[in-house]
Structure formats: C-alpha cells, structure tokens
Design a protein around this motif. Sequence first.
Motif, PDB file in Angstrom:
ATOM      1  N   THR A  59     -58.287 -58.525 119.043  1.00 39.99           N
ATOM      2  CA  THR A  59     -58.061 -59.887 118.337  1.00 39.99           C
ATOM      3  C   THR A  59     -57.369 -58.654 117.018  1.00 39.99           C
ATOM      4  O   THR A  59     -57.464 -57.524 116.823  1.00 39.99           O
ATOM      5  CB  THR A  59     -59.262 -60.392 117.565  1.00 39.99           C
ATOM      6  N   THR A  86     -56.367 -58.461 113.629  1.00 43.41           N
ATOM      7  CA  THR A  86     -56.683 -58.291 112.514  1.00 43.41           C
ATOM      8  C   THR A  86     -56.307 -58.343 111.274  1.00 43.41           C
ATOM      9  O   THR A  86     -56.531 -59.130 110.153  1.00 43.41           O
ATOM     10  CB  THR A  86     -58.114 -57.663 112.440  1.00 43.41           C
ATOM     11  N   GLN A  87     -54.984 -57.256 111.516  1.00 44.82           N
ATOM     12  CA  GLN A  87     -54.285 -57.850 109.871  1.00 44.82           C
ATOM     13  C   GLN A  87     -52.799 -57.052 110.550  1.00 44.82           C
ATOM     14  O   GLN A  87     -52.712 -56.382 111.171  1.00 44.82           O
ATOM     15  CB  GLN A  87     -54.956 -56.849 108.691  1.00 44.82           C
ATOM     16  N   SER A 121     -53.381 -53.668 112.596  1.00 51.54           N
ATOM     17  CA  SER A 121     -54.938 -53.592 112.488  1.00 51.54           C
ATOM     18  C   SER A 121     -55.324 -54.677 113.664  1.00 51.54           C
ATOM     19  O   SER A 121     -55.429 -55.346 113.699  1.00 51.54           O
ATOM     20  CB  SER A 121     -55.323 -53.274 111.880  1.00 51.54           C
ATOM     21  N   TYR A 122     -56.094 -53.976 114.589  1.00 52.79           N
ATOM     22  CA  TYR A 122     -57.055 -54.612 115.957  1.00 52.79           C
ATOM     23  C   TYR A 122     -57.817 -54.774 116.195  1.00 52.79           C
ATOM     24  O   TYR A 122     -59.112 -53.135 115.689  1.00 52.79           O
ATOM     25  CB  TYR A 122     -56.117 -54.297 117.444  1.00 52.79           C
ATOM     26  N   ARG A 123     -59.110 -55.209 116.816  1.00 46.99           N
ATOM     27  CA  ARG A 123     -60.404 -54.976 116.656  1.00 46.99           C
ATOM     28  C   ARG A 123     -60.394 -55.273 117.947  1.00 46.99           C
ATOM     29  O   ARG A 123     -60.093 -56.337 118.705  1.00 46.99           O
ATOM     30  CB  ARG A 123     -61.160 -55.695 115.930  1.00 46.99           C
ATOM     31  N   GLU A 156     -62.203 -50.469 116.441  1.00 50.16           N
ATOM     32  CA  GLU A 156     -60.993 -50.815 115.730  1.00 50.16           C
ATOM     33  C   GLU A 156     -59.409 -49.715 114.987  1.00 50.16           C
ATOM     34  O   GLU A 156     -61.281 -48.444 114.708  1.00 50.16           O
ATOM     35  CB  GLU A 156     -61.797 -51.509 114.180  1.00 50.16           C
ATOM     36  N   THR A 173     -55.281 -48.742 114.761  1.00 47.83           N
ATOM     37  CA  THR A 173     -54.022 -49.547 113.865  1.00 47.83           C
ATOM     38  C   THR A 173     -52.272 -48.612 114.575  1.00 47.83           C
ATOM     39  O   THR A 173     -52.817 -48.028 114.874  1.00 47.83           O
ATOM     40  CB  THR A 173     -53.573 -49.012 112.901  1.00 47.83           C
TER      41      THR A 173
END
Length: 126
Positions: free
Chosen positions: A41, A43-44, A59-61, A102, A104
């Motif tokens: 995902t 996230t930002q 940013s990812y997860r 998580e 970036t």
Amino acid sequence: MTMRTRPAGLLLAVLLSVSACAGDADPEEGDSTYKPENDVTVTQLRVETTAKGRVAKASYRIRNDGPDPLTYTVVLSFLDTDGNAVTTRELEKRVGNDAVYEGTLKVPWSDRSASSGARVTDVSIR
C-alpha cells in the motif's frame, strides 16, 4: 431386502471437509484468489523542496500475513496531475512472516510538475 442409508449428517461433514481443504490453497501454487499486490500500500505521497531541488517521496507499507518470509519486488509509479506515470522505481524488500515493513522511496521531481500521487503497478514475490 433391507436398504441401509447413510445419515445426512455424515454427507454434510464430508462436504464441509472438502470445502475447507479447498480454502487452504497455497497462494504460491496459483490456485487461490491471493494477489501479492494486495500486500503493498502507498500510504502517503509528498513533494518537497530540498537544497538539491524538488523530490517526490512515496511512503509505503508491505504486509506479509503469511506463514513464511517473502521477498517482494515492487514497482511504484509516480503520477502527474492527469494520473499518468511520470517515472517508475523498483524496490526489493524481504519481509518476515506475519510482519509489516514500512519505507519511503524518493525520486527527483521536476519544478514544473505537480503530482496526483503514486501507485503500485506491479508486485512479485519469491
């Protein structure tokens, strides 16, 4: 002649057992509805100005809910205001079983380009 019938409960138990086994399909064997892209995902996304110019940061997860560690190869696309991919980047990350990572990812970003976001365009696991 005496005819014996099996109880309906036994037939139901057999059917439920077969159904439960089908639900335990191995995702890596390709026989389930599991999709690795659902594990990743964005996230930002933000665009920042630094001393060296503008950068886009996504940013990812990555969530691995499985019983085994997996190595994810992920392709992220950074989008312009029309939703078209301006640039793509690939990352590789090993994520432990039942774990979340998580991170970036940064890319240089043109001073004239606004961004509408970033999206996951491809995910493979091994």
